[in-house]
Each structure stands twice: as structure tokens, then as C-alpha cells.
Design an enzyme around this catalytic site. Structure first.
Site, PDB file in Angstrom:
ATOM      1  CD  GLU A   1      18.363 -50.486  18.555  1.00  0.00           C
ATOM      2  OE1 GLU A   1      18.885 -51.111  19.474  1.00  0.00           O
ATOM      3  OE2 GLU A   1      18.940 -49.664  17.850  1.00  0.00           O
TER       4      GLU A   1
ATOM      5  CE  LYS B   1      22.835 -42.851  17.537  1.00  0.00           C
ATOM      6  NZ  LYS B   1      24.289 -43.054  17.426  1.00  0.00           N
TER       7      LYS B   1
ATOM      8  CG  ASP C   1      31.067 -41.129  22.102  1.00  0.00           C
ATOM      9  OD1 ASP C   1      29.968 -41.440  22.611  1.00  0.00           O
ATOM     10  OD2 ASP C   1      31.273 -41.148  20.882  1.00  0.00           O
TER      11      ASP C   1
ATOM     12  CB  SER D   1      26.092 -45.187  24.784  1.00  0.00           C
ATOM     13  OG  SER D   1      24.746 -45.258  24.352  1.00  0.00           O
ATOM     14  CB  ALA D   2      22.131 -41.682  26.309  1.00  0.00           C
TER      15      ALA D   2
ATOM     16  CE  LYS E   1      27.833 -47.847  20.001  1.00  0.00           C
ATOM     17  NZ  LYS E   1      26.879 -46.783  19.729  1.00  0.00           N
TER      18      LYS E   1
END
Ligand code: PSU
Ligand code: MN
Length: 308
Positions: free
Chosen positions: A27, A87, A139, A141-142, A160
């Protein structure tokens, strides 16, 4: 008229894919948003170098002027690392292409590109997950949904450091993502070797991971195999120190009203400040270690296609 392909794949990667050789997708959000300059450039270079040393071809993905670039030259990296680009998660890919934007791709966008091109292995630092406090904010993450529909091996050091690990592991299970601890029975927590949560399975060798990946392929299983690799011991940070730094960073982000895609970069830089730069050092070390393991897995996957 055939629609123009959005991909610009380097000659080296095209040849490697054509031959069925080992390729590791990387990435670029970690370069544009995850690490400060110049540590971000150093991370990218170290990951590429170690992938080559282990016999695979690095395939870093980014948006440059609305083209999906696969295989980044030094000048592309320099441009991205200098910041000011967006992003790009999976939902953003099409918009970035149509608007001729440049940006760093997250795990989710990179998985989508890698899968479209037939790349089988990807490396990152920490995946996005269910954020702490996600019940009111949603929230999540995708990266998690993308892992459910991209049959790659993704090597990471867990989620993370700003995620709710228990909730993230549950969300991975719901999505059918296979989680394997590499030489550990504990799910790592990015800079921390042990999140306090066990992994459902662990493997001690690259060959075992390759065998599990091949079994998923034979099943026609479209979800990813997530390999959780703890940070190298000499760089890992103590769990309580990171927990305290994250808690302080979250409070500060709330006070400043930081949300959405901006939250991850903000929290990571706050955590780094509070650990006096040790978080970035740990991040570089684990990114390199994950890239090395990913390259070994990619090589093992090219070696034989016989039943495990
Ligand atoms: N973990 C890091 N640094 C990062 C990221 C994760 O330590 O920069 C990036 C990855 O690209 C990941 C993305 O896919 O953050 C997840 O962001 P979000 O939670 O907004 O989906
Ligand atoms: Mn998010």
C-alpha cells in the site's frame, strides 16, 4: 471502443505476473499518511529492498494523476512522500481516477487493485479495524470488508494501535477471514507483541501458511488469509505505554474534532510524539519484517501447486 484500463503496471511486474513469479503488493497510505517524512520514504525503500532480497518483486500501488500505478519509481515515491495527496480507500478509487487525483492507497484499495491484477500476497503494518469507541461512531475500517472478498495473503502486525482488538477479531470472524499467528499464539497489537487476545490458529513455517492459502484457493474461498506477525522483539513497545499514549491521543482528537479518514494519521502521529519517536522506529522495523515474510510466502506459493 474498449474502455481504457485505469492501471499502469511496470514492465517488471507485468513480466513477473505473466511468468507466475512471486510478487508482493504494498500500500502507499503508509507513505502518504501513516508515517512522517522522511521515515515514510525509508519505510518504502526498506520494504522494497527486503522483498527483492527474498526473491520477490515489490508492487507498490498508488494513484498518480488519476492512474493506478503499480510499481513505483523512486521519483513517484518522493512525490507521494512529500504529502498533500489524498488517502484513497476502496470507495475513493473511482473518484480519484475520474478527477485525475494523486493519493496513497490504503489496505482496502490496495487489496482491490492487487486482486484485479492477480497478485496473491500483500504486506502492511497494521490493518484498519474496529476503532475504539466505534459503537456511537461506526468507525469500522473498509479494510475488514475488503479482506472478506479478496483471496490474498495479507501479512500484518495485527490491527493498528488505535483499534479495539477484540471487536476487530470478531469482525474478522464474521467476514470469514482466516487469521493465523506466525510463530505466536497471541494476536499482536501493532507495536505491541501481545494484544491480550489469542489467535484462532498459529503456524510455525512459511510452508504451512502456503498450504493453508492453497487450501483456501481449492475451496474457492474468496476471503483473505490474514497472517499476524508480531513486531521484531527488540523494537516492540510495552502494552501499557502504548495504551496510555493511545488514550491520550484519542482524548485530544475528540477535543479537536478530528474524524473519519483523518483520524488514523492524527492518532498515529500523536502516539509517536508521546512515545518520543519509538513508535515510528517500531513501525519501520515491523513493516520491514512483514515485507520479508510476505516475500517468503509469495515465493512458497510459486513453488508447487500440488495439494498440501
Ligand atoms: N496502520 C498504520 N498506518 C497506516 C495505516 C494503518 O499504522 O497508515 C493505514 C492503512 O493504509 C490502512 C488504513 O489500510 O490506515 C486504514 O484507515 P481507516 O481506518 O481509515 O480505514
Ligand atoms: Mn476509519
Amino acid at each position: 471502443m474498449t474502455p481504457q484500463s485505469p492501471f499502469d503496471v511496470s514492465d517488471e511486474i507485468q513480466v513477473a505476473l505473466g511468468l507466475g513469479a512471486a510478487v508482493v503488493a504494498l500500500e502507499s497510505a503508509v507513505v502518504t499518511h501513516g508515517l512522517p517524512y522522511p521515515a515514510n520514504l525509508e519505510a518504502a525503500r526498506r520494504m522494497e529492498r527486503t522483498i527483492r532480497e527474498h526473491g520477490a518483486v515489490p508492487a507498490a500501488v498508488a494513484l498518480i494523476g488519476g492512474r493506478v500505478r503499480v510499481g513505483l519509481a523512486e521519483e513517484d515515491l518522493g512525490y507521494l512522500a512529500a504529502r498533500g495527496v489524498v488517502k484513497v480507500g476502496r470507495r475513493d478509487l473511482a473518484v480519484a481516477i475520474a478527477r485525475q487525483a494523486s493519493g496513497g492507497t490504503t489496505v482496502s484499495a490496495t487489496l482491490a487493485v492487487a486482486h484485479a491484477l492477480g497478485v496473491r500476497v500483500q504486506a502492511t503494518g497494521g490493518i484498519g479495524g474496529v476503532h475504539v469507541g466505534a459503537a456511537p461512531t461506526w468507525d469500522i475500517s473498509a479494510d475488514l470488508d475488503e479482506l472478506s472478498r479478496r483471496p490474498l495473503v495479507l501479512v500484518c502486525s495485527g490491527a493498528k494501535a488505535i483499534c479495539d482488538v477484540g471487536a476487530t477479531l470478531e469482525a474478522l470472524e464474521t467476514r470469514g477471514v482466516t487469521v493465523i499467528g506466525y510463530r505466536t499464539v497471541r494476536f499482536p497489537y501493532f507495536y505491541v507483541a501481545d494484544s491480550g487476545h489469542p489467535v484462532p490458529w498459529s503456524a510455525d513455517s512459511v510452508a504451512e501458511i502456503a498450504a493453508i492459502s492453497r487450501a483456501k484457493e481449492r475451496l474457492g474461498d474468496m476471503s483473505a488469509l490474514l497472517v499476524a506477525n508480531p513486531p521484531p522483539e527488540q523494537w516492540a513497545l510495552p502494552a501499557d505505554e502504548v495504551a496510555e499514549a493511545v488514550a491520550r491521543a484519542v482524548t485530544r482528537a475528540e477535543t479537536e474534532g478530528i474524524r473519519g479518514g483523518d483520524l488514523t494519521p492524527y492518532l498515529l502521529s500523536e502516539v509517536d510524539r508521546l512515545t518520543r519517536g519509538r513508535a515510528v522506529q517500531a513501525n519501520l522495523a515491523l513493516l520491514e519484517a512483514n515485507a520479508a515474510l510476505a516475500a517468503q510466502i509469495a515465493v512458497a506459493l510459486t513453488e508447487e501447486r500440488l495439494p498440501a
